[in-house]
Design a protein around this motif. Structure first.
Motif, PDB file in Angstrom:
ATOM      1  N   TYR A 109       0.859  -1.181   0.000  1.00 39.77           N
ATOM      2  CA  TYR A 109       0.000   0.000   0.000  1.00 39.77           C
ATOM      3  C   TYR A 109       0.898   1.234   0.000  1.00 39.77           C
ATOM      4  CZ  TYR A 109      -4.047  -2.818   1.534  1.00 39.77           C
ATOM      5  OH  TYR A 109      -5.075  -3.719   1.624  1.00 39.77           O
ATOM      6  N   ARG A 110       0.301   2.344  -0.334  1.00 40.11           N
ATOM      7  CA  ARG A 110       1.010   3.610  -0.193  1.00 40.11           C
ATOM      8  C   ARG A 110       0.044   4.680   0.294  1.00 40.11           C
ATOM      9  NH1 ARG A 110       2.293   5.077  -6.585  1.00 40.11           N
ATOM     10  NH2 ARG A 110       0.139   5.579  -7.204  1.00 40.11           N
ATOM     11  N   GLN A 111       0.628   5.661   0.954  1.00 40.49           N
ATOM     12  CA  GLN A 111      -0.173   6.776   1.453  1.00 40.49           C
ATOM     13  C   GLN A 111       0.598   8.055   1.229  1.00 40.49           C
ATOM     14  OE1 GLN A 111      -1.661   6.365   5.459  1.00 40.49           O
ATOM     15  NE2 GLN A 111      -3.216   7.922   5.093  1.00 40.49           N
ATOM     16  N   ALA A 112       0.030   8.907   0.388  1.00 38.21           N
ATOM     17  CA  ALA A 112       0.608  10.218   0.126  1.00 38.21           C
ATOM     18  C   ALA A 112       0.079  11.203   1.158  1.00 38.21           C
ATOM     19  CB  ALA A 112       0.257  10.673  -1.287  1.00 38.21           C
ATOM     20  N   PRO A 113       0.776  12.313   1.344  1.00 40.56           N
ATOM     21  CA  PRO A 113       0.318  13.305   2.311  1.00 40.56           C
ATOM     22  C   PRO A 113      -1.119  13.737   2.050  1.00 40.56           C
ATOM     23  CG  PRO A 113       2.524  13.820   1.567  1.00 40.56           C
ATOM     24  CD  PRO A 113       2.049  12.682   0.720  1.00 40.56           C
ATOM     25  N   GLU A 114      -1.913  13.728   3.098  1.00 38.79           N
ATOM     26  CA  GLU A 114      -3.302  14.182   3.053  1.00 38.79           C
ATOM     27  C   GLU A 114      -4.174  13.328   2.124  1.00 38.79           C
ATOM     28  OE1 GLU A 114      -3.418  18.346   2.253  1.00 38.79           O
ATOM     29  OE2 GLU A 114      -2.140  18.856   3.935  1.00 38.79           O
ATOM     30  N   LYS A 115      -3.753  12.113   1.880  1.00 39.46           N
ATOM     31  CA  LYS A 115      -4.554  11.197   1.071  1.00 39.46           C
ATOM     32  C   LYS A 115      -4.739   9.885   1.821  1.00 39.46           C
ATOM     33  CE  LYS A 115      -3.486  12.935  -3.561  1.00 39.46           C
ATOM     34  NZ  LYS A 115      -3.050  12.553  -4.939  1.00 39.46           N
ATOM     35  N   GLY A 116      -5.722   9.127   1.394  1.00 33.74           N
ATOM     36  CA  GLY A 116      -5.969   7.838   2.005  1.00 33.74           C
ATOM     37  C   GLY A 116      -4.978   6.793   1.542  1.00 33.74           C
ATOM     38  N   ALA A 160      -2.386  -1.835  -9.151  1.00 37.71           N
ATOM     39  CA  ALA A 160      -3.289  -0.715  -9.358  1.00 37.71           C
ATOM     40  C   ALA A 160      -3.113  -0.170 -10.770  1.00 37.71           C
ATOM     41  CB  ALA A 160      -3.008   0.376  -8.330  1.00 37.71           C
ATOM     42  N   ASP A 161      -4.192   0.334 -11.334  1.00 40.77           N
ATOM     43  CA  ASP A 161      -4.118   0.870 -12.698  1.00 40.77           C
ATOM     44  C   ASP A 161      -3.053   1.962 -12.813  1.00 40.77           C
ATOM     45  OD1 ASP A 161      -7.700   0.668 -13.397  1.00 40.77           O
ATOM     46  OD2 ASP A 161      -6.099  -0.823 -13.574  1.00 40.77           O
ATOM     47  N   SER A 162      -2.867   2.709 -11.745  1.00 41.11           N
ATOM     48  CA  SER A 162      -1.933   3.829 -11.777  1.00 41.11           C
ATOM     49  C   SER A 162      -0.475   3.395 -11.892  1.00 41.11           C
ATOM     50  CB  SER A 162      -2.102   4.693 -10.517  1.00 41.11           C
ATOM     51  OG  SER A 162      -1.917   3.916  -9.356  1.00 41.11           O
ATOM     52  N   VAL A 163      -0.193   2.121 -11.636  1.00 45.68           N
ATOM     53  CA  VAL A 163       1.202   1.660 -11.684  1.00 45.68           C
ATOM     54  C   VAL A 163       1.424   0.524 -12.673  1.00 45.68           C
ATOM     55  CG1 VAL A 163       1.487   2.343  -9.261  1.00 45.68           C
ATOM     56  CG2 VAL A 163       1.009  -0.050  -9.823  1.00 45.68           C
ATOM     57  N   LEU A 173      -4.097   0.754  -2.256  1.00 45.63           N
ATOM     58  CA  LEU A 173      -3.516  -0.547  -2.565  1.00 45.63           C
ATOM     59  C   LEU A 173      -2.760  -0.443  -3.887  1.00 45.63           C
ATOM     60  CD1 LEU A 173      -3.176  -3.596  -2.038  1.00 45.63           C
ATOM     61  CD2 LEU A 173      -5.370  -3.929  -3.199  1.00 45.63           C
ATOM     62  N   VAL A 174      -1.501  -0.768  -3.862  1.00 47.28           N
ATOM     63  CA  VAL A 174      -0.652  -0.652  -5.038  1.00 47.28           C
ATOM     64  C   VAL A 174      -0.467  -2.000  -5.735  1.00 47.28           C
ATOM     65  CG1 VAL A 174       1.666  -0.050  -5.864  1.00 47.28           C
ATOM     66  CG2 VAL A 174       0.589   1.303  -4.050  1.00 47.28           C
ATOM     67  N   ALA A 175      -0.209  -3.029  -4.945  1.00 51.23           N
ATOM     68  CA  ALA A 175       0.085  -4.333  -5.535  1.00 51.23           C
ATOM     69  C   ALA A 175      -0.252  -5.422  -4.540  1.00 51.23           C
ATOM     70  CB  ALA A 175       1.563  -4.420  -5.916  1.00 51.23           C
ATOM     71  N   ARG A 176      -0.624  -6.569  -5.053  1.00 54.09           N
ATOM     72  CA  ARG A 176      -0.852  -7.712  -4.194  1.00 54.09           C
ATOM     73  C   ARG A 176      -0.391  -8.966  -4.919  1.00 54.09           C
ATOM     74  NH1 ARG A 176      -7.467  -7.763  -4.005  1.00 54.09           N
ATOM     75  NH2 ARG A 176      -7.826  -7.913  -6.239  1.00 54.09           N
ATOM     76  N   ILE A 177      -0.004  -9.946  -4.116  1.00 52.22           N
ATOM     77  CA  ILE A 177       0.488 -11.204  -4.656  1.00 52.22           C
ATOM     78  C   ILE A 177       0.023 -12.307  -3.732  1.00 52.22           C
ATOM     79  CG2 ILE A 177       2.734 -10.897  -3.487  1.00 52.22           C
ATOM     80  CD1 ILE A 177       4.009 -12.285  -5.942  1.00 52.22           C
ATOM     81  N   ASP A 178      -0.435 -13.408  -4.318  1.00 54.21           N
ATOM     82  CA  ASP A 178      -0.998 -14.471  -3.485  1.00 54.21           C
ATOM     83  C   ASP A 178       0.116 -15.307  -2.858  1.00 54.21           C
ATOM     84  OD1 ASP A 178      -2.101 -16.899  -6.028  1.00 54.21           O
ATOM     85  OD2 ASP A 178      -0.117 -16.219  -5.445  1.00 54.21           O
ATOM     86  N   ILE A 179      -0.286 -16.327  -2.113  1.00 54.43           N
ATOM     87  CA  ILE A 179       0.673 -17.041  -1.272  1.00 54.43           C
ATOM     88  C   ILE A 179       1.760 -17.757  -2.069  1.00 54.43           C
ATOM     89  CG2 ILE A 179      -0.905 -17.268   0.683  1.00 54.43           C
ATOM     90  CD1 ILE A 179      -1.518 -20.101  -0.182  1.00 54.43           C
TER      91      ILE A 179
END
Length: 120
Positions: free
Chosen positions: A36-43, A60-63, A46-52
């Motif tokens: 996950y990531r959190q920029a200043p003053e933002k919620g 995320a579409d943005s990355v 979720l950036v990336a996930r990988i299963d077990i």
């Protein structure tokens, strides 16, 4: 239980960074891993996930097209490779372990975060 992120820092736009997350104190291979990531003053985003087993990876579409996520269960490590970084990628990046088996469902652990700053 410990999750430790590393690899953050200051990078110019267009540059690359590799974030690492090392886990200990729990059965790493029983947990889906997320960045996950959190920029200043933002919620928190979720950036990336990988299963077990690393068979399912979502970004995320943005990355998409710039970041990749991988894991090494033998080393209890998950890695976020970030290329073509943009100023809008500036944030604190957090590693999260989320239980994925009958024995670990409902358990969730977080690291302390690592700062990524993209600026010229």
């Amino acid at each position: 239980v410990q999750i430790v992120e590393s690899g953050g820092g200051l990078v110019q736009p267009g540059g690359s960074l590799t974030l690492s997350c090392v886990a200990s104190g729990f059965t790493f291979s029983s947990y889906n891993m997320r960045w996950y990531r959190q920029a200043p003053e933002k919620g928190r985003e979720l950036v990336a996930r990988i299963d077990i087993v690393g068979g399912t990876r979502d970004l995320a579409d943005s990355v998409k097209g710039r970041f990749t996520v991988s894991r090494d269960n033998a080393k209890n490590t998950v890695t976020l490779q970030m290329n073509s970084l943009k100023p809008e990628d500036t944030a604190v990046y957090y590693c999260n372990a989320d239980g994925a088996t009958m024995a670990t469902m409902g358990l969730s652990y977080w690291g302390q975060g690592t700062q990524v700053t993209v600026s010229s």
